[in-house]
Scaffold this motif. Structure first.
Motif, PDB file in Angstrom:
ATOM      1  N   VAL A 324      49.705 -34.347   7.721  1.00  0.00           N
ATOM      2  CA  VAL A 324      50.475 -33.265   8.333  1.00  0.00           C
ATOM      3  C   VAL A 324      50.529 -33.481   9.827  1.00  0.00           C
ATOM      4  O   VAL A 324      49.647 -34.115  10.403  1.00  0.00           O
ATOM      5  N   PRO A 325      51.577 -32.937  10.506  1.00  0.00           N
ATOM      6  CA  PRO A 325      51.651 -33.103  11.954  1.00  0.00           C
ATOM      7  C   PRO A 325      50.481 -32.425  12.635  1.00  0.00           C
ATOM      8  O   PRO A 325      50.019 -31.372  12.211  1.00  0.00           O
ATOM      9  N   GLY A 326      49.984 -33.046  13.721  1.00  0.00           N
ATOM     10  CA  GLY A 326      48.887 -32.455  14.456  1.00  0.00           C
ATOM     11  C   GLY A 326      49.302 -31.194  15.190  1.00  0.00           C
ATOM     12  O   GLY A 326      48.501 -30.283  15.377  1.00  0.00           O
ATOM     13  N   ASP A 327      50.568 -31.091  15.615  1.00  0.00           N
ATOM     14  CA  ASP A 327      51.055 -29.926  16.331  1.00  0.00           C
ATOM     15  C   ASP A 327      51.308 -28.787  15.344  1.00  0.00           C
ATOM     16  O   ASP A 327      52.027 -28.944  14.366  1.00  0.00           O
ATOM     17  N   GLU A 328      50.725 -27.607  15.624  1.00  0.00           N
ATOM     18  CA  GLU A 328      50.801 -26.503  14.676  1.00  0.00           C
ATOM     19  C   GLU A 328      52.240 -26.017  14.488  1.00  0.00           C
ATOM     20  O   GLU A 328      52.663 -25.725  13.367  1.00  0.00           O
ATOM     21  N   ALA A 329      53.008 -25.911  15.592  1.00  0.00           N
ATOM     22  CA  ALA A 329      54.404 -25.461  15.482  1.00  0.00           C
ATOM     23  C   ALA A 329      55.227 -26.456  14.665  1.00  0.00           C
ATOM     24  O   ALA A 329      56.063 -26.069  13.839  1.00  0.00           O
ATOM     25  N   LEU A 330      54.957 -27.747  14.889  1.00  0.00           N
ATOM     26  CA  LEU A 330      55.665 -28.777  14.132  1.00  0.00           C
ATOM     27  C   LEU A 330      55.285 -28.706  12.655  1.00  0.00           C
ATOM     28  O   LEU A 330      56.129 -28.881  11.772  1.00  0.00           O
ATOM     29  N   LEU A 331      54.012 -28.451  12.401  1.00  0.00           N
ATOM     30  CA  LEU A 331      53.536 -28.327  11.023  1.00  0.00           C
ATOM     31  C   LEU A 331      54.247 -27.180  10.307  1.00  0.00           C
ATOM     32  O   LEU A 331      54.718 -27.322   9.179  1.00  0.00           O
ATOM     33  N   ALA A 333      57.125 -25.884  11.035  1.00  0.00           N
ATOM     34  CA  ALA A 333      58.539 -26.231  10.862  1.00  0.00           C
ATOM     35  C   ALA A 333      58.730 -27.161   9.662  1.00  0.00           C
ATOM     36  O   ALA A 333      59.665 -26.991   8.872  1.00  0.00           O
ATOM     37  N   VAL A 334      57.839 -28.160   9.513  1.00  0.00           N
ATOM     38  CA  VAL A 334      57.940 -29.095   8.385  1.00  0.00           C
ATOM     39  C   VAL A 334      57.746 -28.347   7.068  1.00  0.00           C
ATOM     40  O   VAL A 334      58.466 -28.580   6.089  1.00  0.00           O
ATOM     41  N   ARG A 335      56.782 -27.425   7.049  1.00  0.00           N
ATOM     42  CA  ARG A 335      56.539 -26.663   5.811  1.00  0.00           C
ATOM     43  C   ARG A 335      57.733 -25.787   5.458  1.00  0.00           C
ATOM     44  O   ARG A 335      58.131 -25.709   4.289  1.00  0.00           O
ATOM     45  N   ARG A 336      58.319 -25.130   6.461  1.00  0.00           N
ATOM     46  CA  ARG A 336      59.484 -24.287   6.203  1.00  0.00           C
ATOM     47  C   ARG A 336      60.656 -25.121   5.697  1.00  0.00           C
ATOM     48  O   ARG A 336      61.371 -24.722   4.774  1.00  0.00           O
ATOM     49  N   GLU A 347      61.974 -24.202  19.196  1.00  0.00           N
ATOM     50  CA  GLU A 347      62.403 -23.652  20.477  1.00  0.00           C
ATOM     51  C   GLU A 347      61.313 -23.753  21.533  1.00  0.00           C
ATOM     52  O   GLU A 347      61.369 -23.068  22.539  1.00  0.00           O
ATOM     53  N   ASP A 348      60.295 -24.605  21.309  1.00  0.00           N
ATOM     54  CA  ASP A 348      59.178 -24.659  22.251  1.00  0.00           C
ATOM     55  C   ASP A 348      59.436 -25.588  23.432  1.00  0.00           C
ATOM     56  O   ASP A 348      58.583 -25.745  24.302  1.00  0.00           O
ATOM     57  N   GLY A 349      60.606 -26.220  23.473  1.00  0.00           N
ATOM     58  CA  GLY A 349      60.925 -27.091  24.595  1.00  0.00           C
ATOM     59  C   GLY A 349      60.286 -28.463  24.517  1.00  0.00           C
ATOM     60  O   GLY A 349      60.380 -29.248  25.461  1.00  0.00           O
ATOM     61  N   GLY A 350      59.610 -28.778  23.414  1.00  0.00           N
ATOM     62  CA  GLY A 350      58.984 -30.084  23.249  1.00  0.00           C
ATOM     63  C   GLY A 350      60.009 -31.164  22.939  1.00  0.00           C
ATOM     64  O   GLY A 350      61.221 -30.921  22.934  1.00  0.00           O
ATOM     65  N   PRO A 351      59.531 -32.374  22.655  1.00  0.00           N
ATOM     66  CA  PRO A 351      60.462 -33.482  22.408  1.00  0.00           C
ATOM     67  C   PRO A 351      61.237 -33.360  21.106  1.00  0.00           C
ATOM     68  O   PRO A 351      62.267 -33.999  20.942  1.00  0.00           O
ATOM     69  N   VAL A 352      60.742 -32.556  20.158  1.00  0.00           N
ATOM     70  CA  VAL A 352      61.398 -32.432  18.858  1.00  0.00           C
ATOM     71  C   VAL A 352      62.339 -31.235  18.866  1.00  0.00           C
ATOM     72  O   VAL A 352      61.924 -30.109  19.132  1.00  0.00           O
ATOM     73  N   ASP A 353      63.616 -31.487  18.568  1.00  0.00           N
ATOM     74  CA  ASP A 353      64.607 -30.413  18.493  1.00  0.00           C
ATOM     75  C   ASP A 353      64.603 -29.771  17.110  1.00  0.00           C
ATOM     76  O   ASP A 353      64.796 -28.566  16.976  1.00  0.00           O
ATOM     77  N   GLY A 354      64.403 -30.568  16.068  1.00  0.00           N
ATOM     78  CA  GLY A 354      64.414 -30.021  14.719  1.00  0.00           C
ATOM     79  C   GLY A 354      63.847 -31.008  13.715  1.00  0.00           C
ATOM     80  O   GLY A 354      63.709 -32.201  14.004  1.00  0.00           O
ATOM     81  N   ARG A 363      58.419 -32.252  -4.975  1.00  0.00           N
ATOM     82  CA  ARG A 363      57.623 -33.309  -4.328  1.00  0.00           C
ATOM     83  C   ARG A 363      58.149 -33.618  -2.937  1.00  0.00           C
ATOM     84  O   ARG A 363      59.277 -34.062  -2.781  1.00  0.00           O
ATOM     85  N   HIS A 364      57.356 -33.335  -1.926  1.00  0.00           N
ATOM     86  CA  HIS A 364      57.719 -33.616  -0.530  1.00  0.00           C
ATOM     87  C   HIS A 364      57.511 -35.109  -0.273  1.00  0.00           C
ATOM     88  O   HIS A 364      56.396 -35.615  -0.361  1.00  0.00           O
ATOM     89  N   LEU A 365      58.604 -35.798   0.061  1.00  0.00           N
ATOM     90  CA  LEU A 365      58.543 -37.248   0.216  1.00  0.00           C
ATOM     91  C   LEU A 365      58.359 -37.686   1.665  1.00  0.00           C
ATOM     92  O   LEU A 365      57.746 -38.717   1.928  1.00  0.00           O
ATOM     93  N   GLY A 366      58.925 -36.932   2.617  1.00  0.00           N
ATOM     94  CA  GLY A 366      58.842 -37.350   4.015  1.00  0.00           C
ATOM     95  C   GLY A 366      59.610 -36.399   4.900  1.00  0.00           C
ATOM     96  O   GLY A 366      60.052 -35.330   4.472  1.00  0.00           O
ATOM     97  N   THR A 367      59.794 -36.789   6.180  1.00  0.00           N
ATOM     98  CA  THR A 367      60.397 -35.886   7.165  1.00  0.00           C
ATOM     99  C   THR A 367      61.290 -36.665   8.124  1.00  0.00           C
ATOM    100  O   THR A 367      60.966 -37.790   8.514  1.00  0.00           O
TER     101      THR A 367
END
Length: 659
Positions: A324-331, A333-336, A347-354, A363-367
């Motif tokens: 799982v991603p180390g960043d909680e917000a990213l985690l 988002a991936v789960r949702r 919307e946290d202004g980080g490098p990831v837009d979505g 079965r979750h295969l990837g992201t």
């Protein structure tokens, strides 16, 4: 001739000459403002009193009618002038000001104003004024049901009031009364501005002195109000048309943008489908998305392993911790996204837009990770990324299908290479060479025992991390790795890594040197021995357990039953009395049934050991030291010690072979 009634008897004017009398009468008829003595002029013409009175009344009536007609001519001229302005002028506000100003001049009022009606709130607000002296009046808003304006709106006809303070008490309102008082208004006349049956507003004239408005005043103001209605209705129509035109432009702009985005989405989807059909990989998907959406893209599988990256800025974003991603917000988002299958933006202004998770069923295969770009993602862009995620799922499933086929082929090769039939082994070597694998060098063997439900996944994981070249497959319930010499040095690291990713126990078994097909039966026996002893998460070598594996070929229940029947009473005696009979028995067995050497190893006096042996006679029976019983008991002692030592090693308490 007699005197004209009403003339002063005490004074007589000299009689007028007939020519002067006629001239005076002509002036009186043609000039309503003339002060000519009409009765005197008629008398000078020698007319009798009755005729003088009758003609005087007619001339007076004609003068009034002439005055009315001239006033009407003036009004009509003003209305025609207003109509010409309506046809020529395009500025609605300016036209309304001119109409109000003309009404002000023609009506001779002190204050003239126009109030526009709001059908939504049913309020009237002052829009244009002439003659106003109060700033508050120009900002006046008339609530529904209040003031003369509301009465005009309700009745849709002109209404006047001689003295506003005496107007209907129920229609007074503090704000209106204050504004009227500030202006000093006494009398008012208001007429509606109508379009069909819709009220557009009210046109007012007001005086600061008491004044009775006539029907002619109402008619004239109504005509001007009709002109103002045309202006207001035209202005509203123009505003409506302008809004419709603006909305059409916006709709056209949105449609154009949508078509551009749709075309881009179709182009991306076509490229992605072509990539799948022509053998493209995840790099093609990442590069296509990055180019079309002008932003960096990173792809990772469910375990966090990077699949592909395009653009700069997301090199470490896809790196996951324990899947799982180390960043909680990213985690989150991936789960949702995994739950919805939709793009989830951050919307946290980080490098990831979505992010968009790709899956197959549950079965979750990837992201798919999207970086930030120069423009916001539209709905069409979001659908594009979601389609790309579906393509990623298809690619991964396709690769897995190919891998499963490869694993099956490898499993068949392993089964033949480990067969006791030499012909099958030679055929397997030939098939391997046809596939580009020279299995003749694969003299190292590692067998891994994992829970049955984990074997398929264990094979996939082991194939990814096994040394190259090697063969990995499932054979006789075990995950088998066949490779070149040197596999033994990496065996424990390999086993631990597999257990970590499986989050389960993994037993590894290494045979001694020699032909793998000849060593595999002992590997199987060693696995069964470890499982019978309850050992499931360590690495063992078959050479340490050859004697036990040769003697025992039982399952866990049989092994447990043997140890319980043989040593169960001794362990129970120790537990109940806090003694060490089992320890003494182990020393006795390990030192060749010699009480003296057993006492020396335990640092006891020999008599202590003899006393404990007598107690063992009572627990195990007097004949336990006979050949047959002693063999079974000594074997049970060694197996019990072996299990204890192996379980301790699996818990990190040390590792070693059998004594």
């Amino acid at each position: 001739m007699g005197d004209v009634p009403g003339a002063e008897p005490s004074r007589r004017e000299p009689p007028l000459p007939p020519e002067a009398a006629v001239s005076l009468l002509v002036s009186a008829v043609t000039d309503p403002e003339s002060a000519a003595d009409v009765p005197g002029a008629l008398t000078a013409l020698g007319l009798d009193g009755g005729t003088v009175r009758d003609l005087a009344e007619r001339i007076t009536g004609s003068r009034r009618e002439l005055a009315r007609l001239r006033r009407r001519e003036h009004e009509l001229g003003a209305l025609f002038s207003s109509a010409r302005e309506l046809a020529a002028e395009r500025d609605g506000d300016l036209l309304l000001e001119k109409i109000v100003d003309r009404a002000h001049q023609m009506m001779g009022s002190d204050l003239t104003y126009l109030s526009e009606y709001d059908p939504r709130t049913r309020e009237l607000f002052v829009r244009t004024t002439v003659g106003s002296v109060s700033p508050g009046f120009r900002a006046l808003r008339v609530p529904p049901g209040k003031g003369l304006a509301s009465l005009v709106v309700e009745q849709r006809s002109g209404r006047s009031v001689l003295r506003y303070p005496e107007f209907e008490s129920g229609r007074h309102e503090a704000g209106i009364d204050a504004a009227v008082a500030d202006e000093g208004i006494v009398s008012m006349l208001g007429v509606p501005m109508l379009a069909d049956d819709e009220v557009l507003g009210v046109l007012f004239v007001a005086t600061r002195e008491e004044h009775a408005f006539t029907p002619e005043d109402t008619a004239l103001l109504t005509a001007l109000a009709d002109h103002a209605s045309v202006v207001l209705q035209t202005a509203r129509t123009l505003r409506s048309l302008q809004r419709a035109e603006d909305e059409s432009r916006r709709a056209l702009s949105r449609l154009t943008e949508h078509l551009i985005q749709r075309d881009r989405a179709h182009a991306v989807h076509r490229k992605l489908v072509e990539a799948v059909l022509t053998g493209g990989d995840f790099g093609t998907v990442a590069a296509t998305l990055s180019d079309e959406l002008a932003r960096p893209v990173a792809l990772s599988d469910r375990a966090g392993n990077p699949l592909a990256e395009a653009g700069n800025g997301l090199a470490r974003v896809g790196a996951l911790e324990d899947g799982v991603p180390g960043d909680e917000a990213l985690l989150r988002a991936v789960r949702r996204s995994a739950e919805s299958g939709r793009l989830v933006q951050l919307e946290d202004g980080g490098p990831v837009d979505g992010v968009v998770a790709f899956a197959a069923g549950e079965r979750h295969l990837g992201t798919v990770f999207l970086g930030r770009g120069g423009f916001a993602l539209s709905d069409v862009d979001a659908r594009t990324v979601e389609r790309a995620a579906q393509v990623c799922a298809l690619l991964l499933l396709s690769q897995e299908a190919v891998a499963e086929t490869e694993y099956r082929v490898h499993g068949e090769l392993i089964a033949d290479l480990l067969s006791p039939d030499a012909e099958r082994r030679r055929d397997a070597l030939a098939r391997g060479r046809q596939r580009g694998t020279d299995a003749a060098d694969f003299t190292s063997l590692l067998a891994l025992s994992v829970p049955a439900g984990q074997r398929g996944r264990a094979v996939r994981l082991a194939a990814k991390s096994a040394p190259v070249p090697s063969l990995v497959g499932e054979h006789q319930g075990l995950v088998v790795v066949l490779g070149r010499p040197g596999l033994e040095e990496r065996a424990e690291e390999f086993r631990r890594g597999l257990a970590h990713h499986l989050e389960d126990t993994v037993l590894g078994v290494l045979p001694g040197r020699g032909e793998p097909s000849a060593r595999f039966p002992l590997v199987k026996k060693t696995v069964r021995l470890m499982e019978a002893l309850g050992v499931s998460d360590t690495l063992v070598e078959t050479s340490d357990y050859v004697p036990y594996a040769a003697v025992f070929d039982a399952d866990a229940p049989a092994m447990e039953d043997f140890l319980r029947r043989t040593l169960g009473e001794v362990k129970r005696y120790d537990a109940e009395r806090n003694t060490e009979l089992l320890r003494t028995l182990r020393a006795y067995v390990h030192h060749g049934a010699s009480p003296t050497r057993a006492a020396r190893s335990l640092n006891f006096h020999v008599n202590t050991v003899l006393q404990r042996l007598e107690r063992l006679d009572r627990v195990l029976g007097a004949g336990w030291r006979g050949d047959e019983d002693y063999f079974r008991i000594s074997l049970a002692v060694r197996m019990d010690e072996l299990r204890e030592r192996l379980l301790g090693a699996a818990r990190g308490e040390g590792h070693g072979g059998a004594s």
